[in-house]
Enzyme design. Sequence first.
Site, PDB file in Angstrom:
ATOM      1  N   CYS A   7       0.830  -1.130  -0.127  1.00 24.31           N
ATOM      2  CA  CYS A   7       0.152  -0.124  -0.072  1.00 24.31           C
ATOM      3  C   CYS A   7       0.963   1.313   0.045  1.00 24.31           C
ATOM      4  CB  CYS A   7      -0.981  -0.228   1.250  1.00 24.31           C
ATOM      5  SG  CYS A   7      -0.317   0.236   2.812  1.00 24.31           S
ATOM      6  N   GLU A  45      -6.273   1.346  -7.758  1.00 22.41           N
ATOM      7  CA  GLU A  45      -5.020   0.831  -6.950  1.00 22.41           C
ATOM      8  C   GLU A  45      -4.925  -0.564  -7.637  1.00 22.41           C
ATOM      9  OE1 GLU A  45      -3.388  -0.019  -2.620  1.00 22.41           O
ATOM     10  OE2 GLU A  45      -5.321  -0.565  -2.971  1.00 22.41           O
TER      11      GLU A  45
END
Length: 500
Positions: free
Chosen positions: A282, A383
């Site tokens: 992340c 993402e």
Amino acid sequence: MTKTVNHWIGGKTVEGTSGRYGPVTDPATGAVTTQVALASTEEVDAAVAAAKAAYATWGTSSLAQRTTILFRYRALLDAHRDDIAALITAEHGKVHSDALGEVARGLEIVELACGITTQLKGELSTQVSNRVDVSSIRQSIGVVAGITPFNFPAMVPMWMFPLAIACGNTFVLKPSEKDPSAASLLAELAAEAGLPDGVLNVLHGDKVAVDGLLNHPDVAAVSFVGSTPIARYIHATASANGKRVQALGGAKNHMLVLPDADLDAAADAAVSAAYGSAGERCMAISAVVAVGAIGDELVAKIRERAEKIKIGPGNDPTSEMGPLITAAHRDKVASYVTGAAAQGAEVVLDGTGHTVEGFEDGHWIGLSLLDKVSTDSDAYKDEIFGPVLCVLRVETYDDGVALMNASPFGNGTAIFTRDGGAARRFQLEVEAGMVGVNVPIPVPVGYHSFGGWKDSLFGDHHIYGNDGVHFYTRGKVVTTRWPDPADAPAGVDLGFPRNH
């Protein structure tokens, strides 16, 4: 016979009884090597009950007892670094050196927990009124649950439970079912260090286990790290049930490169931050924003370095990047690259056809580099969680910051420049929770807290550091008034002269 990863409840291995199992795959070969028990609601109840029973004594245990165990635990983790890293490589696929780095970052929080005595010190104000004192203390909150992702199967759990149990709570960990073995070893080593039965429990499972923890009345708080949609769900569900929640979500981390930057250093940083751990983190840099006329040169330098990265099995010491976690995830990542040109991007490197000789069934993908990406393309908006780097071009610093701040995510960000004034403006103006200045992945050290802004965090507390201590404790304020001993009732002699 396939190995089975079972639950760890009440200080011992407990075989799954639900009859449901999930496959655990070696990403380098594509072969199913293990099965993991998937918990039923009844098994969730058993894990929480074990934690609740242990809290009756652990919650009132001395700080000396807790830290003694944590110091022993730290030593055991240090001695077993390679064993933990090997499990991570076998089930996640990341290269061994990367796995060792993950263990090291997790150990930072264990070390922070070893010093919990200073973190839990209270405050005292004397004589706030006549013979009145006020003190503030922090106390544990009870049974805490942690739900952790596949990309850091040891580090993220270690960001949670060491601090939680140091504060006097007991813990139920629900790790990713894709790579569960590292979490089980962490629990076994904690028991070896002397942690009492039931203080740390590992419950393997899927959505049944997650929902069971979110809805369980005896779970006081929930920590989560994962994608933004699931983080939003975790936060909404647990909050609706009156629980304290910290839910860390996804990201689209940008790196702003100013015209004065050292482009070699920026290119080195972009390659390591975008493609390290196969982009499955992340805090990966997934968007480089080039300011002014440097774009072509920067892209050329990134390409030159990316083409040299050696992809192979994580247990091969020469490998610099391993496979992706599953074949399905590999295919999803590839779809962003194959669709990029149609959405206006220039595909500088296309890694979608990559294979590794002798490991053709592994979940392989090469490094992809997309230039001149638009902000409305899927490759930019989503993402991707894979080794895909987007480069965007802007004319000015202000354009770059505006582009970055328009993103719904706000996890980490970085600026590359030689100018201190520009860096100072950036760190104040950018809307993100973690900022790097000539540092591409600004994950804070353990005694500072980790967390993003906007859709990258749901809840009021970041993870570990001071925020972590506050999340795992509740404040209490005590106001005390004692009469002067000289005013003691007749017949009580404290050795003080009488006032009357």
